[in-house]
Design a protein around this motif. Structure first.
Motif, PDB file in Angstrom:
ATOM      1  N   ARG A  52       8.093 -13.442 -32.533  1.00  0.00           N
ATOM      2  CA  ARG A  52       7.477 -12.310 -31.828  1.00  0.00           C
ATOM      3  C   ARG A  52       7.265 -11.195 -32.840  1.00  0.00           C
ATOM      4  O   ARG A  52       8.223 -10.710 -33.446  1.00  0.00           O
ATOM      5  CB  ARG A  52       8.374 -11.831 -30.692  1.00  0.00           C
ATOM      6  CG  ARG A  52       7.798 -10.632 -29.908  1.00  0.00           C
ATOM      7  CD  ARG A  52       8.795 -10.100 -28.895  1.00  0.00           C
ATOM      8  NE  ARG A  52       9.074 -11.056 -27.824  1.00  0.00           N
ATOM      9  CZ  ARG A  52      10.186 -11.769 -27.717  1.00  0.00           C
ATOM     10  NH1 ARG A  52      11.134 -11.648 -28.637  1.00  0.00           N
ATOM     11  NH2 ARG A  52      10.376 -12.604 -26.712  1.00  0.00           N
ATOM     12  N   PRO A  63       5.007  -4.709 -29.077  1.00  0.00           N
ATOM     13  CA  PRO A  63       4.458  -5.967 -29.591  1.00  0.00           C
ATOM     14  C   PRO A  63       3.193  -5.720 -30.392  1.00  0.00           C
ATOM     15  O   PRO A  63       2.419  -4.800 -30.113  1.00  0.00           O
ATOM     16  CB  PRO A  63       4.185  -6.787 -28.326  1.00  0.00           C
ATOM     17  CG  PRO A  63       4.060  -5.777 -27.236  1.00  0.00           C
ATOM     18  CD  PRO A  63       4.973  -4.649 -27.593  1.00  0.00           C
ATOM     19  N   ALA A 106      -0.274  -7.404 -31.420  1.00  0.00           N
ATOM     20  CA  ALA A 106      -1.231  -8.485 -31.176  1.00  0.00           C
ATOM     21  C   ALA A 106      -2.057  -8.730 -32.432  1.00  0.00           C
ATOM     22  O   ALA A 106      -2.363  -7.799 -33.188  1.00  0.00           O
ATOM     23  CB  ALA A 106      -2.146  -8.129 -30.012  1.00  0.00           C
ATOM     24  N   SER A 151      -0.681 -13.880 -33.365  1.00  0.00           N
ATOM     25  CA  SER A 151       0.169 -13.494 -32.242  1.00  0.00           C
ATOM     26  C   SER A 151      -0.686 -13.061 -31.054  1.00  0.00           C
ATOM     27  O   SER A 151      -1.785 -12.517 -31.209  1.00  0.00           O
ATOM     28  CB  SER A 151       1.104 -12.354 -32.650  1.00  0.00           C
ATOM     29  OG  SER A 151       0.364 -11.204 -33.024  1.00  0.00           O
ATOM     30  N   ASP A 182       1.399 -10.152 -26.276  1.00  0.00           N
ATOM     31  CA  ASP A 182       2.816  -9.818 -26.177  1.00  0.00           C
ATOM     32  C   ASP A 182       3.552 -10.005 -27.500  1.00  0.00           C
ATOM     33  O   ASP A 182       4.790  -9.934 -27.553  1.00  0.00           O
ATOM     34  CB  ASP A 182       3.489 -10.664 -25.101  1.00  0.00           C
ATOM     35  CG  ASP A 182       3.355 -12.164 -25.355  1.00  0.00           C
ATOM     36  OD1 ASP A 182       2.721 -12.547 -26.350  1.00  0.00           O
ATOM     37  OD2 ASP A 182       3.877 -12.939 -24.533  1.00  0.00           O
TER      38      ASP A 182
END
Length: 734
Positions: free
Chosen positions: A194, A203, A205, A226, A229
């Protein structure tokens, strides 16, 4: 005092490596399991040669007969197999296409499990203590005890990643049960991470994830991105951990090791990216004519590595080497760098082809979003000269003296410039860039047991070169041929063979690229000899081994010959970890430390199926801390009593609940810290500049202790944290 705490950091890391920490995790599996009756003895013998035939009624089962006749290879069973009450017929197939898998190790672990040892077989027939291999049809037969539940483990020997665990309910006497196990290959497994903003935890992206570890990723390098999230999925490809590079627009790069602990999005590894920084390097001084110059910025790759904050994962997956960024010098003598990693120590050098011409005096750390201008003087250099002598004043010839940056990490200290000493012990370094440098000699390798008459142990000295004083003189004195000798005995005074004996330098150490831990093993008469030590004080203790517990450290000086260590029988404990509902927690980490004893404490990582058994503890007060990857924690202080001969383990239960995360930082120098919750010590670790130490603590009030950067005196701070909360604390702000 400050340096003594640094020794504590080394002790924790060295002891961790000594005990061989390891975390365990298994991939999920779907299985079909139902009881089956025994086939006639003639049919079973057509499949395998039974070591211990058991009485059975003449019952048939269509599926069992089919499985029994599909094996065309007759395999002799081991003569070591134990009498059995029932049998498991296990068929192992590939999860992706159902094909039979040969050569799969199939083993059994009784539930609840304690200490257990296996002897592996090459046969396709085995039992609880003798795991077999599946044959060409994917079949393995195991003789089992009736009325005992097991965990069945199927694993591909060539791919440690390809492993599953199946719960097997107790079999009835004379039962034959047919199990089908689907085993995934490495190509079927995804690792999850993540991408997060390190400061806001938001997060990220569109972060780019590649397997390339060089500078800017090549356009043809395999990559994934990614999602909104921040989650990304990386194909495992092989059984070894995947080393990936994660970067995003506006952020500096980060590396991460992904392995079998991160096979679901819920257990993704958080990879925290910091905002990038910029640097302008200006060259001053006379430039060499007709030479193309480039500026190189270098970071140690391990500082860019995102480590799992769990207690069982610290420095053991650290990749060596450097990460470099290079830029040409423009007509104005400037080189511009954008999106450098922030909060990481960066070295700046000026190079012509493969030769280094100049270096900035100290490594720099940039803050996120910062743009810094630095000058590097091409003509500024000095000389360091010195002599190397032993504790008696005799010169030491033919020994390599090492020169490193004063603020270089350990990995650089092992690969810096060296100069051999001449017959008078003299050495010289020329064309040394201005700045602070560390000069010293590394301890000789030497044997770990016995006296090494040529072994040396020495501390480095600082040498500073400035424009006003470009020459420095260093006098190095090392201990040569010094040992600590002694005897390990039990409470009755009998010598104990095979005990691990360790010694830790009790004084601040400035060794080059070496730890300060010495270890050896007692001989048949209980004696030991520790070589390559200084003439100063050392903490010496016998570690848990040979059925005995670790003893209290004693202070000895280099050269002592009568050190006596007394050990007592070790205590065995079994710790069960439960959640708030009373169910067992499948996986997590367990830390065990003796109350009030810093050196010789035991730190154990990894519990599986909710239980961990640990041997070799001393009677007394111990702190137990269990943590999980999703931020739950439980702790307790327990009292251990002296063990009875052949007695059962002393059993304890810990309940884990959601906790908070402390994020500890330092800016200037490494330091150690300790965290207590109530009376229980839940963490004891170290933190280095530019990298946060993350500690999960129970909700409520915890106390942090660390040495003051100014005075070395112990500082304490009480912090209150809620479940799920993260608090940041900088330890070097007085």
């Amino acid at each position: 005092m400050k340096a003594r705490n640094l020794v504590g950091i080394v002790a924790v890391l060295a002891l961790a490596a000594w005990f061989g920490w390891r975390g365990l995790r298994s991939a999920p599996v779907e299985t079909a399991s139902e009881p089956a009756t025994l086939a006639p003895a003639e049919t079973l013998r057509a499949q395998v040669e039974l070591a211990e035939p058991t009485a059975s009624a003449e019952r048939t089962n269509e599926r069992t007969v089919e499985a029994a006749t599909r094996s065309e290879v007759k395999v002799e069973a081991s003569s070591e197999l134990q009498p059995a009450d029932a049998r498991l017929l296990v068929t192992v197939v590939a999860a992706e296409d159902g094909r039979a898998l040969a050569g799969i190790r199939v083993s059994l672990r009784p539930e609840p499990h304690g200490p257990h040892s296996w002897k592996h077989l090459t046969s396709s027939v085995g039992d609880e203590k003798h795991p077999p291999l599946s044959d060409a049809q994917g079949v393995a037969t195991l003789h089992v005890r009736a009325d005992v539940a097991f965990t069945l483990i199927a694993e591909r020997l060539t791919e440690p990643l390809a492993k599953v665990e199946v719960q097997v309910e107790a079999l009835a006497k004379d039962e034959l049960r047919d199990l089908r196990v689907e085993l995934a290959t490495a190509a079927d497994v995804l690792y999850y991470g993540r991408a997060l903003d390190a400061d806001t935890r938001a997060p990220i992206a569109g972060a780019v994830v590649t397997s390339r570890t060089g500078g800017t990723p090549a356009s043809d390098a395999p990559s994934v991105h990614s999602a909104a999230d921040g989650i990304f999925a990386w194909p495992a490809h092989s059984s070894v951990p995947s080393n990936v590079r994660v970067e995003a627009p506006g952020y500096g790069p980060r590396f991460a090791f992904l392995d079998a602990r991160y096979t679901t999005a819920e257990h993704a590894l958080d990879v925290e990216l910091t905002r990038g920084a910029a640097m302008v390097v200006r060259l001053v001084g006379e430039r060499p004519p007709a030479v193309a110059l480039r500026v190189r910025v270098t970071a140690e790759r391990y500082e860019l590595l995102q480590l799992d904050p769990s207690p069982d994962v610290r420095v053991f997956h650290v990749e060596g080497g450097e990460e470099n960024w290079e830029a040409d010098i423009d007509a104005d003598g400037r080189a511009m760098f954008e999106l450098l990693p922030s909060r990481i120590a960066l070295a700046i050098t000026v190079r012509a082809e493969k030769r280094e011409l100049a270096r900035h005096g100290k490594r720099v750390r940039l803050e996120p979003g910062e743009t810094r201008e630095l000058d590097v003087d091409l003509g500024a250099a000095g000389t360091i000269v010195g002599t190397l002598r032993d504790q008696h004043g005799a010169p030491i010839a033919g020994r390599e003296v090492t020169l490193t940056e004063s603020d270089a990490p350990d990995s650089r200290r092992r690969s810096s410039r060296t100069s051999p000493t001449d017959d008078s012990g003299g050495f010289v370094f020329t064309e040394v860039p201005l700045g602070s440098w560390r000069v010293g000699v590394a301890s000789s390798a030497g044997p770990e047991t016995g006296d090494d008459p040529n072994g040396v142990y020495g501390r480095a000295q600082e040498a500073t070169l400035t424009a006003a004083t470009p020459r420095a003189v260093v006098e190095l004195v090392v201990a040569r041929g010094v040992t600590i000798e002694g005897l390990v005995v039990d409470a009755a005074g009998a010598p104990v063979a095979g005990m691990h004996v360790l010694a830790l330098d009790a004084e601040p150490s400035e060794q080059l690229g070496q730890d300060v831990l010495r270890r050896t093993e007692t001989r048949a008469d209980g004696t030991f000899s520790l070589s390559r030590v200084s003439t100063g004080e050392w903490r010496v203790w016998a570690d848990a081994s040979a059925g005995f517990a670790a003893c209290e450290p004693v202070i000895a000086k280099g050269g002592d010959t009568g050190v006596r260590l007394v050990v007592t029988p070790g205590v065995s404990i079994e710790v069960t970890v439960l959640d708030e509902t009373g169910a067992r927690v499948e996986h997590g980490s367990l830390a065990i430390s003796e109350n009030g004893l810093e050196h010789g404490s035991v730190w154990v990582s990894g519990f599986d199926a909710g239980t961990r058994t640990v041997d070799g503890l001393r009677a007394g007060s111990w702190d137990l801390t269990a943590t999980t990857q999703d931020g739950r924690i439980g702790c307790a202080r327990v009292g251990l009593v002296a063990p009875a001969p052949g007695g059962d383990p002393q059993r304890f239960t810990i309940t884990v609940r959601p906790g908070g995360t402390l994020e500890l930082w330092v800016a200037t120098a490494p330091t150690s810290f300790s965290v207590r919750h109530g009376e229980v010590r839940v963490a004891f670790d170290g933190v280095i500049p530019g990298t946060a130490a993350r500690v999960v603590v129970p909700a409520g009030v915890s106390t942090i202790e660390w040495p003051s950067p100014a005075t070395g005196a112990t500082r304490t701070k009480d912090v209150r944290i809620e479940a799920g909360e993260k608090l940041e604390l900088r330890l070097d702000e007085d």
